[in-house]
Structure formats: C-alpha cells, structure tokens
Design an enzyme around this catalytic site. Structure first.
Site, mmCIF file in Angstrom:
data_model
loop_
_atom_site.group_PDB
_atom_site.id
_atom_site.type_symbol
_atom_site.label_atom_id
_atom_site.label_comp_id
_atom_site.label_asym_id
_atom_site.label_seq_id
_atom_site.Cartn_x
_atom_site.Cartn_y
_atom_site.Cartn_z
ATOM 1 N N HIS A 241 -93.788 32.491 79.512
ATOM 2 C CA HIS A 241 -94.575 32.392 80.740
ATOM 3 C C HIS A 241 -96.045 32.224 80.365
ATOM 4 O O HIS A 241 -96.491 32.696 79.311
ATOM 5 C CB HIS A 241 -94.435 33.652 81.602
ATOM 6 C CG HIS A 241 -93.075 33.838 82.199
ATOM 7 N ND1 HIS A 241 -92.435 35.060 82.221
ATOM 8 C CD2 HIS A 241 -92.238 32.961 82.797
ATOM 9 C CE1 HIS A 241 -91.257 34.928 82.803
ATOM 10 N NE2 HIS A 241 -91.109 33.664 83.152
ATOM 11 N N GLU B 146 -90.908 30.734 88.466
ATOM 12 C CA GLU B 146 -90.891 32.081 87.904
ATOM 13 C C GLU B 146 -92.045 32.937 88.421
ATOM 14 O O GLU B 146 -92.429 33.925 87.810
ATOM 15 C CB GLU B 146 -90.879 32.009 86.373
ATOM 16 C CG GLU B 146 -89.759 31.137 85.847
ATOM 17 C CD GLU B 146 -88.667 31.883 85.086
ATOM 18 O OE1 GLU B 146 -88.963 32.912 84.494
ATOM 19 O OE2 GLU B 146 -87.505 31.401 85.102
ATOM 20 N N ASN C 120 -92.738 38.287 88.170
ATOM 21 C CA ASN C 120 -91.818 37.190 88.466
ATOM 22 C C ASN C 120 -91.239 37.276 89.871
ATOM 23 O O ASN C 120 -90.366 36.483 90.229
ATOM 24 C CB ASN C 120 -90.661 37.182 87.462
ATOM 25 C CG ASN C 120 -91.120 37.015 86.031
ATOM 26 O OD1 ASN C 120 -90.818 37.845 85.189
ATOM 27 N ND2 ASN C 120 -91.879 35.965 85.760
ATOM 28 N N CYS D 207 -96.567 41.907 83.028
ATOM 29 C CA CYS D 207 -95.237 41.535 83.524
ATOM 30 C C CYS D 207 -94.759 42.514 84.582
ATOM 31 O O CYS D 207 -94.007 42.144 85.486
ATOM 32 C CB CYS D 207 -94.230 41.526 82.374
ATOM 33 S SG CYS D 207 -94.335 40.088 81.292
#
Length: 417
Positions: A229, A161, A100, A346
C-alpha cells in the site's frame, strides 16, 4: 467544529498468522507462527490511550464476526467442512487494519459540503474480499448523521484498498484541501492492489473538484520491495507530505502537480541513500501516524521497529532536530500487528468531522478503553497456534469474545449485519 478523528480497528480475538497476504513481506515471513490475540488487542488499545494523552480525538471500529459463516455458505461449505485454506480466510482478523476500511473526503473538499466515505472492496485478496459488508454496516451506523454520505463499494474487478492509498493535504484540517489518490500498475512479483479506475470513481462519487484532485502512480520498485500500500512509503498531514524518495513512479511531475495545487505544501523526503526501501518497509517508518498536536506542531507516532532500525532512527533524530514541521517522535509497541504486516497507520482510519455528528458508541475515552480492555482480558485467546484454527473450542471462544465486546459497547445489533 471539525476535528481529525482517528478510528482505530480493535484487534479481534481471531488474530492469527496464516500468511494470507501475498506481497506483504511481514505477513508471509511470519506465516505459521503462534499469535497472541490478547496481547495484540491490548497493544492496539494502548496506542489509542497514547493518542488520547496527546489530546487527539479517538474513535473505534469493531472486529468482524469470525469465522464468516455467511461467506462460507456462498461457497457451499461450512467451517467444520471447509479445507484449511478457506478456514483461514474465513477466520482472518484483517479488518483490524482500519486504513483499508474506506476512503474519506471531508466536507471542505466536496461539492455538497458533506463528508463522503466509500467502503473499500478489497477484492485483490480472498481473505479481505468479504470484509466490506460488515464494514459498511458499521460506517452507516457510526456516520448516520446527514453530515455524511456513505457509499457502497466500487464493483469488481477494480480493486480498492481504501485510505491506505489516499492522502489529503490542506492548510488545516478544516480548510479545503487537495486529495491524492495513489494507484498501482505493476509491482514485480506482487499484485498492484489499487486500480486507477477505482480511484477515479471514488473521486467522482465524492464530488471532488478536478483541480484539487491528483492521481499518482505508486512506484513499481516500492511495490516489488513490499510496499503493498502507498501508506508503507508515504504519509500526509495538513500541508506536509512525508515520503520516501522512491515512493512514486513519476516523482518530479507528481511533486510539481502537488505544488501547483497547494503552493503551501512542504515535502519532507527521505533519501534512498540514507534509508533504503528495504529498511523503510521493514521498520514501517512511513506507516506512522503523522498528526497535528492541539498545542501546535506535528508528531510522528512510530512503531518500535523504527527505533530499532539504526538508519531510520538516525535519520529521524536529524529530522526532529531541524527546523522542519515534524518536531516530535512518539514510539508505540504494536508488535503483534507489525508481525502480520500492519503498523500504527494501518490500524486507523482518519475522518475530519465534528465529533458531535458521530454515533457516540464509536468514540472512546479512558473509561471506555478500560471497559474494552476488561472484555479483551477475559475473552480474547492468549495464543492461537497455526494448527488450532480447526478446533471447535477455539472457535466458540472467539465467537463468545466478539459478542461480549458488542454487548459491552451496546452494539450487539451488528451481529445480524
């Protein structure tokens, strides 16, 4: 020589389970639990070491200064006086999820032949909305070489994002490719965090060719199921798209547009009849790192939860036994991150660049990882209970740990940014 580099976020000493992320089912499910910051950081570092063992180039992004006293000052308060919800938002370690941090377009895709990075504004969630200034300071330092162009955030209210909603497909990392920006419109009870306007603005700033740029809507059903996401339901690497059948709202037109832009694309789709959205999201099957190995072929770097989910693991066994491009599974333990809603993908930001153009303080080898582990072992709290975030002794420990890490990496100047 252009290489793909994974920049992993080092999990900070304030890692805790405050459940701040509406729509992130794991984060809200574990709200109020006792976290283990030291174990979390060591798990993340072990994943980086495993990447090095695979022959990949590995970078780092640093945890942010926490609590964020400057942000609290803009709210006319300080940490000691702030209500508990603001304390939690100021203490959040969510910058650990480097996917992100920014959206990245490598030099082969851009009109000016530079690698462009746009820092994400993260405006949808209060605890993340104050990350971008410290992230931007790191990006401008790590990518100060003229080979890069680092952009500030897209203005509010257009939520962005970062790379979690962006995919790049190309015949090879160093070849021109197709960039796919995935935006949301609705998601049942949950917010759609990526605004189409943010995505189109980033494509413009990055000077991408319209013929090699695709804007695809994320499935409303996927967002409603907890795919906050796109990288929770899809991941791409070189010419391979690995996605759930229900990842995209207009699946067939998107596939057709992608095949027209990149005829060599190979779409590996997991049928909903074999792996439900619920199982895909709970296991973070698609929040894996899909990487090209130096010796050829691709590997999926998966969380242990994927192995522990029978439908997912059974399908994966069939996948690697076939003649497709994904032939190897690597399982990593990032349970502390998973419990807060972030898997292996992530934790990393992908950048295709020449490693020689990057500030070496942001690249790691075995020795540097060992040095970071020593700092973590000495300074990171072993546990943070939910009722401890107001404890001045804990805050002092967190701040000392952060400074010790920056001192060890010769990056203490970031404290002032």
């Amino acid at each position: 020589m252009l290489r793909e580099i994974n920049f992993d976020g080092i999990i900070g000493p304030s890692h805790n389970y405050a459940g701040l992320s509406h729509g992130n089912l794991a984060a809200t499910r574990n709200a109020g639990g006792t976290s283990a910051p030291r174990a979390a950081a060591l798990q993340g570092l072990a994943k980086m070491r495993a990447n090095l063992a695979l022959g990949l180039v590995q970078g780092i992004l640093l945890p942010h200064r926490r609590p964020d006293h400057g942000w609290l000052a803009t709210l006319a308060t300080d940490y000691a006086s702030a209500p508990a919800h603001l304390q939690a938002q100021a203490l959040s370690a969510s910058a650990m999820w480097a996917a992100n941090a920014a959206t990245v377009s490598p030099a082969p895709d851009t009109a000016d032949g530079r690698c462009h990075l746009t820092v994400a504004n993260l405006v949808t969630m209060p605890h993340r909305s104050h990350e971008w200034p410290q992230t931007l300071a790191q990006l401008r330092l790590a990518f100060a070489d003229p080979a890069f162009m680092v952009h500030g955030p897209i203005p509010a209210p257009f939520g962005d994002e970062g790379a979690a909603n962006h995919m790049r497909l190309a015949p090879a990392h160093d070849a021109p490719g197709v960039e796919v920006f995935v935006y949301g419109e609705r998601g049942g009870p949950f917010p759609a965090r990526q605004h189409r306007q943010a995505s189109t603005s980033i494509a413009g700033h990055h000077r991408l060719s319209p013929g090699a740029t695709i804007f695809a809507q994320q499935s409303e059903a996927a967002i409603a199921a907890g795919a906050f996401h796109n990288d929770v339901v899809a991941v791409a690497n070189e010419a391979v798209l690995f996605a759930h059948e229900q990842a995209f709202e207009h699946r067939d037109p998107f596939h057709a547009e992608l095949r027209a832009a990149l005829p060599a694309v190979e779409i590996v789709e997991v049928p909903a009849a074999r792996v439900s959205l619920a199982d895909a999201i709970a296991s973070y099957l698609f929040n894996a790192q899909l990487v090209t190995l130096p010796g050829g072929g691709m590997a999926l770097i998966l969380p242990t939860e994927a192995r522990d989910t029978p439908a997912v693991w059974g399908w994966l066994q069939e996948l690697v036994a076939g003649n497709g491009p994904i032939r190897r599974l690597e399982v990593v333990d990032v349970r502390e991150s998973m419990a807060n809603g972030g898997g292996p993908a992530c934790l990393r930001l992908r950048v295709v660049a020449d490693p020689a153009t990057i500030d070496p303080r942001f690249l790691v080898d075995e020795a540097k990882l060992a040095a970071i582990e020593a700092v973590v072992g000495e300074h990171w709290p072993e546990h943070i209970a939910p009722d401890a975030i107001g404890d001045p002794a804990l805050i002092a420990t967190i701040e000392r740990g952060h400074r010790a890490l920056l001192e060890a990496l010769d990056l203490v100047g970031l404290i002032d940014n």
